[in-house]
Design a protein around this motif. Structure first.
Motif, PDB file in Angstrom:
ATOM      1  N   ASN A  34     119.103  66.573  72.516  1.00  0.00           N
ATOM      2  CA  ASN A  34     117.764  65.791  71.973  1.00  0.00           C
ATOM      3  C   ASN A  34     116.578  66.424  71.810  1.00  0.00           C
ATOM      4  OD1 ASN A  34     119.330  63.369  71.489  1.00  0.00           O
ATOM      5  ND2 ASN A  34     119.724  62.874  73.642  1.00  0.00           N
ATOM      6  N   THR A  35     116.389  67.323  72.720  1.00  0.00           N
ATOM      7  CA  THR A  35     115.074  68.138  72.879  1.00  0.00           C
ATOM      8  C   THR A  35     115.110  68.881  71.657  1.00  0.00           C
ATOM      9  OG1 THR A  35     115.355  68.162  75.250  1.00  0.00           O
ATOM     10  CG2 THR A  35     113.691  69.776  74.462  1.00  0.00           C
ATOM     11  N   LYS A  36     116.131  69.442  71.116  1.00  0.00           N
ATOM     12  CA  LYS A  36     116.328  70.382  69.988  1.00  0.00           C
ATOM     13  C   LYS A  36     115.839  69.502  68.669  1.00  0.00           C
ATOM     14  CE  LYS A  36     119.292  73.910  71.303  1.00  0.00           C
ATOM     15  NZ  LYS A  36     120.731  74.406  71.442  1.00  0.00           N
ATOM     16  N   CYS A  72     109.460  60.731  73.883  1.00  0.00           N
ATOM     17  CA  CYS A  72     109.938  60.661  75.458  1.00  0.00           C
ATOM     18  C   CYS A  72     111.354  61.192  75.809  1.00  0.00           C
ATOM     19  CB  CYS A  72     110.157  59.107  75.667  1.00  0.00           C
ATOM     20  SG  CYS A  72     110.826  58.531  77.524  1.00  0.00           S
ATOM     21  N   LYS A  73     111.439  62.087  76.607  1.00  0.00           N
ATOM     22  CA  LYS A  73     112.477  62.633  77.052  1.00  0.00           C
ATOM     23  C   LYS A  73     113.407  61.961  77.758  1.00  0.00           C
ATOM     24  CE  LYS A  73     111.789  66.983  78.498  1.00  0.00           C
ATOM     25  NZ  LYS A  73     111.313  68.014  79.412  1.00  0.00           N
ATOM     26  N   CYS A  89     107.668  57.785  78.213  1.00  0.00           N
ATOM     27  CA  CYS A  89     107.094  56.662  77.843  1.00  0.00           C
ATOM     28  C   CYS A  89     106.907  55.615  79.032  1.00  0.00           C
ATOM     29  CB  CYS A  89     107.856  56.039  76.482  1.00  0.00           C
ATOM     30  SG  CYS A  89     109.557  55.191  76.897  1.00  0.00           S
ATOM     31  N   SER A  90     106.017  54.545  78.846  1.00  0.00           N
ATOM     32  CA  SER A  90     105.913  53.657  80.220  1.00  0.00           C
ATOM     33  C   SER A  90     106.795  52.502  80.210  1.00  0.00           C
ATOM     34  CB  SER A  90     104.482  52.952  79.921  1.00  0.00           C
ATOM     35  OG  SER A  90     104.718  52.259  78.687  1.00  0.00           O
ATOM     36  N   ASN A  91     107.859  52.286  79.156  1.00  0.00           N
ATOM     37  CA  ASN A  91     108.793  51.471  79.519  1.00  0.00           C
ATOM     38  C   ASN A  91     109.900  52.249  80.267  1.00  0.00           C
ATOM     39  OD1 ASN A  91     108.023  49.291  77.881  1.00  0.00           O
ATOM     40  ND2 ASN A  91     108.684  50.135  75.955  1.00  0.00           N
ATOM     41  N   CYS A  92     110.326  53.584  79.990  1.00  0.00           N
ATOM     42  CA  CYS A  92     111.082  54.342  80.931  1.00  0.00           C
ATOM     43  C   CYS A  92     110.716  54.392  82.271  1.00  0.00           C
ATOM     44  CB  CYS A  92     111.529  55.447  80.000  1.00  0.00           C
ATOM     45  SG  CYS A  92     112.378  55.686  78.746  1.00  0.00           S
ATOM     46  N   TRP A  93     109.495  54.501  82.470  1.00  0.00           N
ATOM     47  CA  TRP A  93     109.058  54.772  83.795  1.00  0.00           C
ATOM     48  C   TRP A  93     109.076  53.416  84.390  1.00  0.00           C
ATOM     49  CZ3 TRP A  93     107.654  58.022  87.293  1.00  0.00           C
ATOM     50  CH2 TRP A  93     107.433  59.428  86.895  1.00  0.00           C
ATOM     51  N   LYS A  94     108.955  52.122  83.543  1.00  0.00           N
ATOM     52  CA  LYS A  94     108.941  51.142  84.330  1.00  0.00           C
ATOM     53  C   LYS A  94     110.384  50.627  84.780  1.00  0.00           C
ATOM     54  CE  LYS A  94     105.250  48.769  82.022  1.00  0.00           C
ATOM     55  NZ  LYS A  94     104.915  47.795  80.991  1.00  0.00           N
TER      56      LYS A  94
END
Length: 200
Positions: free
Chosen positions: A16-18, A31-32, A53-58
């Motif tokens: 996904n990074t590539k 967002c990684k 992203c804030s959603n992933c952090w949450k």
């Protein structure tokens, strides 16, 4: 086989990074964790600068808090990054119920990580006590609730008896209660002499 959320998030990281690197410049960042294009103002980082992203952090914070007291050592979700996600991140991103849990864990850890602090063992009392003297010997303490207890073993005051003696007595007392319960359950009084006899 159990795979943690953390492992799932990063299982396809390289692929996904590539593909993310190949994205045309759109003003959005990838967002990684979820690999979604996100506006820069919705990306969040600890002091390390790894943006998610804030959603992933949450979700990451909620999972950590719901997993227990380990959330107090929460770090950046970037693999091998040890940057702490502190109370500022919790305040900004956690749901109210999770904030309450987090601060409860934090308060409890403040008391439990220091030998000069203890929770009052009185039933229903939720206060902590801090002592400013040596506690190498049995010391009786009392708090606002008026419950007196031994600092060393946290049972009701037993001065001048030593903690070991009290512990042994409590163990013996407990086994005597078990004996009494067995006698009551499996015997009956003799009709003539009233001595406990087998019910059989």
């Amino acid at each position: 086989m159990h795979i943690s959320v953390y492992e799932n998030w990063f299982a396809a990281e390289e692929r996904n990074t590539k593909s993310a690197a190949a994205e045309p410049q759109s003003g959005k960042q990838i967002c990684k964790i979820c690999y979604r294009k996100t506006l820069p103002q919705k990306m969040v980082s600890t002091t390390c600068g790894h943006l998610f992203c804030s959603n992933c952090w949450k979700k990451y914070i909620a999972t950590a808090i719901n997993d227990g007291v380990g959330c107090l050592t929460l770090c950046c979700p970037e693999p091998d990054c040890k940057a702490a996600a502190g109370t500022d991140m919790i305040d900004m991103l956690a749901l109210e119920g999770n904030k309450e849990k987090y601060y409860t864990y934090l308060g409890r850890s403040y008391v439990e990580r220091n030998q000069k602090r203890k929770w009052c063992p009185s039933p229903g009392c939720d206060r902590a006590i801090e002592i400013d003297r040596d506690v190498s010997e049995s010391n009786d303490m009392a708090y606002d609730c008026s419950f007196k207890f031994c600092w060393r073993c946290a049972v009701e005051s037993h001065c001048p008896a030593e903690c070991k003696t009290v512990s042994e007595w409590m163990e013996k007392s407990s086994s005597e209660v078990e004996n009494t319960n067995w006698i009551l359950a499996y015997t009956k009084p003799c009709p003539k002499c009233l001595v406990a006899i087998d019910q059989g």
